[in-house]
Design a protein around this motif. Sequence first.
Motif, PDB file in Angstrom:
ATOM      1  N   ASP A 169      -5.189  -4.763  16.221  1.00  0.00           N
ATOM      2  CA  ASP A 169      -5.185  -4.024  14.995  1.00  0.00           C
ATOM      3  C   ASP A 169      -3.842  -3.752  14.384  1.00  0.00           C
ATOM      4  N   ILE A 170      -2.998  -4.820  14.355  1.00  0.00           N
ATOM      5  CA  ILE A 170      -1.824  -4.618  13.671  1.00  0.00           C
ATOM      6  C   ILE A 170      -1.744  -4.892  12.167  1.00  0.00           C
ATOM      7  N   TYR A 171      -1.655  -4.113  11.382  1.00  0.00           N
ATOM      8  CA  TYR A 171      -1.638  -4.344   9.828  1.00  0.00           C
ATOM      9  C   TYR A 171      -0.106  -5.035   9.391  1.00  0.00           C
ATOM     10  N   LEU A 172       0.748  -4.457   9.754  1.00  0.00           N
ATOM     11  CA  LEU A 172       2.034  -5.178   9.263  1.00  0.00           C
ATOM     12  C   LEU A 172       2.995  -5.544  10.740  1.00  0.00           C
ATOM     13  N   ALA A 173       3.517  -6.642  10.631  1.00  0.00           N
ATOM     14  CA  ALA A 173       4.532  -7.185  11.875  1.00  0.00           C
ATOM     15  C   ALA A 173       5.693  -7.591  11.359  1.00  0.00           C
ATOM     16  N   PHE A 174       6.803  -7.455  12.092  1.00  0.00           N
ATOM     17  CA  PHE A 174       8.119  -7.988  12.086  1.00  0.00           C
ATOM     18  C   PHE A 174       8.510  -8.676  13.165  1.00  0.00           C
ATOM     19  N   VAL A 175       8.366 -10.062  13.103  1.00  0.00           N
ATOM     20  CA  VAL A 175       8.724 -10.864  14.290  1.00  0.00           C
ATOM     21  C   VAL A 175       9.853 -11.778  14.196  1.00  0.00           C
ATOM     22  N   CYS A 176      10.608 -12.012  15.267  1.00  0.00           N
ATOM     23  CA  CYS A 176      12.001 -12.528  15.456  1.00  0.00           C
ATOM     24  C   CYS A 176      11.725 -13.826  15.414  1.00  0.00           C
ATOM     25  N   ASP A 190       0.950  -1.326  -0.061  1.00  0.00           N
ATOM     26  CA  ASP A 190       0.065   0.017   0.003  1.00  0.00           C
ATOM     27  C   ASP A 190       0.768   1.227   0.021  1.00  0.00           C
ATOM     28  N   GLU A 191       0.693   1.909   0.990  1.00  0.00           N
ATOM     29  CA  GLU A 191       1.464   3.423   0.978  1.00  0.00           C
ATOM     30  C   GLU A 191       2.961   3.205   1.773  1.00  0.00           C
ATOM     31  N   ILE A 192       3.195   1.875   2.286  1.00  0.00           N
ATOM     32  CA  ILE A 192       4.222   1.668   3.075  1.00  0.00           C
ATOM     33  C   ILE A 192       5.274   1.005   2.131  1.00  0.00           C
ATOM     34  N   ALA A 193       6.631   1.463   2.091  1.00  0.00           N
ATOM     35  CA  ALA A 193       7.995   0.780   1.404  1.00  0.00           C
ATOM     36  C   ALA A 193       8.671   0.112   2.354  1.00  0.00           C
ATOM     37  N   VAL A 194       8.898  -1.083   2.217  1.00  0.00           N
ATOM     38  CA  VAL A 194       9.846  -1.825   3.393  1.00  0.00           C
ATOM     39  C   VAL A 194      10.928  -2.190   2.755  1.00  0.00           C
ATOM     40  N   GLN A 195      12.215  -1.805   3.017  1.00  0.00           N
ATOM     41  CA  GLN A 195      13.601  -2.117   2.428  1.00  0.00           C
ATOM     42  C   GLN A 195      14.208  -2.932   3.531  1.00  0.00           C
ATOM     43  N   VAL A 196      14.461  -4.269   3.116  1.00  0.00           N
ATOM     44  CA  VAL A 196      14.913  -5.509   4.034  1.00  0.00           C
ATOM     45  C   VAL A 196      16.532  -5.145   3.653  1.00  0.00           C
ATOM     46  N   ILE A 197      17.181  -4.884   4.869  1.00  0.00           N
ATOM     47  CA  ILE A 197      18.685  -4.944   4.768  1.00  0.00           C
ATOM     48  C   ILE A 197      19.298  -6.087   5.415  1.00  0.00           C
ATOM     49  N   GLU A 198      19.619  -6.322   6.552  1.00  0.00           N
ATOM     50  CA  GLU A 198      20.144  -7.511   7.178  1.00  0.00           C
ATOM     51  C   GLU A 198      19.635  -7.741   8.421  1.00  0.00           C
ATOM     52  N   HIS A 199      19.339  -8.958   9.020  1.00  0.00           N
ATOM     53  CA  HIS A 199      19.097  -9.631  10.386  1.00  0.00           C
ATOM     54  C   HIS A 199      18.018  -8.609  11.018  1.00  0.00           C
ATOM     55  N   ALA A 200      18.268  -7.755  11.870  1.00  0.00           N
ATOM     56  CA  ALA A 200      17.439  -6.965  12.410  1.00  0.00           C
ATOM     57  C   ALA A 200      17.251  -5.525  11.914  1.00  0.00           C
ATOM     58  N   THR A 201      18.043  -5.168  10.942  1.00  0.00           N
ATOM     59  CA  THR A 201      18.204  -3.817  10.225  1.00  0.00           C
ATOM     60  C   THR A 201      17.262  -3.640   9.017  1.00  0.00           C
ATOM     61  N   PHE A 202      16.435  -2.762   8.992  1.00  0.00           N
ATOM     62  CA  PHE A 202      15.514  -2.459   7.916  1.00  0.00           C
ATOM     63  C   PHE A 202      14.930  -1.213   7.949  1.00  0.00           C
ATOM     64  N   ALA A 203      14.511  -0.574   6.775  1.00  0.00           N
ATOM     65  CA  ALA A 203      14.104   0.708   6.812  1.00  0.00           C
ATOM     66  C   ALA A 203      12.547   0.675   6.077  1.00  0.00           C
ATOM     67  N   ILE A 204      11.650   1.865   6.779  1.00  0.00           N
ATOM     68  CA  ILE A 204      10.332   2.019   6.173  1.00  0.00           C
ATOM     69  C   ILE A 204      10.316   3.235   5.778  1.00  0.00           C
ATOM     70  N   LYS A 217      -2.619   2.656   9.390  1.00  0.00           N
ATOM     71  CA  LYS A 217      -1.871   1.166   9.832  1.00  0.00           C
ATOM     72  C   LYS A 217      -0.928   1.115  10.876  1.00  0.00           C
ATOM     73  N   ARG A 218      -1.195   0.189  11.695  1.00  0.00           N
ATOM     74  CA  ARG A 218      -0.526  -0.139  12.735  1.00  0.00           C
ATOM     75  C   ARG A 218       0.739  -1.039  12.524  1.00  0.00           C
ATOM     76  N   VAL A 219       1.900  -0.799  12.955  1.00  0.00           N
ATOM     77  CA  VAL A 219       3.144  -1.528  12.535  1.00  0.00           C
ATOM     78  C   VAL A 219       3.823  -2.068  13.693  1.00  0.00           C
ATOM     79  N   TYR A 220       4.067  -3.315  13.794  1.00  0.00           N
ATOM     80  CA  TYR A 220       4.687  -3.961  15.205  1.00  0.00           C
ATOM     81  C   TYR A 220       6.090  -4.321  14.781  1.00  0.00           C
TER      82      TYR A 220
END
Length: 246
Positions: A176-183, A26-40, A157-160
């Motif tokens: 009400d979490i739309y997008l989640a990053f789970v370890c 949607d209107e969110i861009a997710v850039q995967v980088i490495e391990h725990a590092t990423f950008a939105i 949008k709620r992002v976790y």
Amino acid sequence: MKKSIFTFIVCLLFTVAQGQSVDKIDEIAVQVIEHATFAITWNGKTILFDPSVEKGKLHNVQSPDLILITDIHGDHFNIATLENLDLSKATLIVPQAVADQLPEKFRRNIHVLKNGEETDLTGIKIEAVPMYNLPAAEESFHTKGRGNGYVLTLGTKRVYISGDTEDIPEMRTLKDIYLAFVCMNLPYTMTINQAADAVLSFKPKIVYPYHYRGQNGKSDISTFKQLVNSKDKSIRVLIRDWYLSK
């Protein structure tokens, strides 16, 4: 054509250096980088999470407006990485344990949050939520109250972002979490089974398994996806390679 209650479109926009991908959700861009590092990127703002990688893996990241750090461990908090970033407009959101270790030059624009606290910066609501190991004990890798997971509100949008945690009650009761990053990595966080059970409890619309390399290699994120979707096909599990160079 009758519209479904939940319409999901994920478009892979392009591939950047080091094999990193950018997903447009949607209107969110997710850039995967490495391990725990990423950008939105959202609404013209770039949010960088746990920057802890070598300089070359960050040169395609826009100068961040916000940097969120979850914990003091080196795969989340790396002073050398911070020194390689353009921080001219960045606010760092950190737990107190990280603030205590920041050199003076980084303390000019920080915002300390404890578990349960929240703030609004650049039009983004940021909530600090617990992340810890079970049982909650002083000898745990991640003690209760030291680090932060985060919930961001981006428009509607709620992002976790889980940070390093097990499947704690506070995660299972998220709403009400739309997008989640789970370890999911042992022995530091949780198994893929625990992670799947937690995801099935709080039911995000979309989930990235991330932070999945542990002492004995990488967790089986494909099986994590199967565990989730065998019980709830409506949850979109996005499999990305967070370790392309490893």
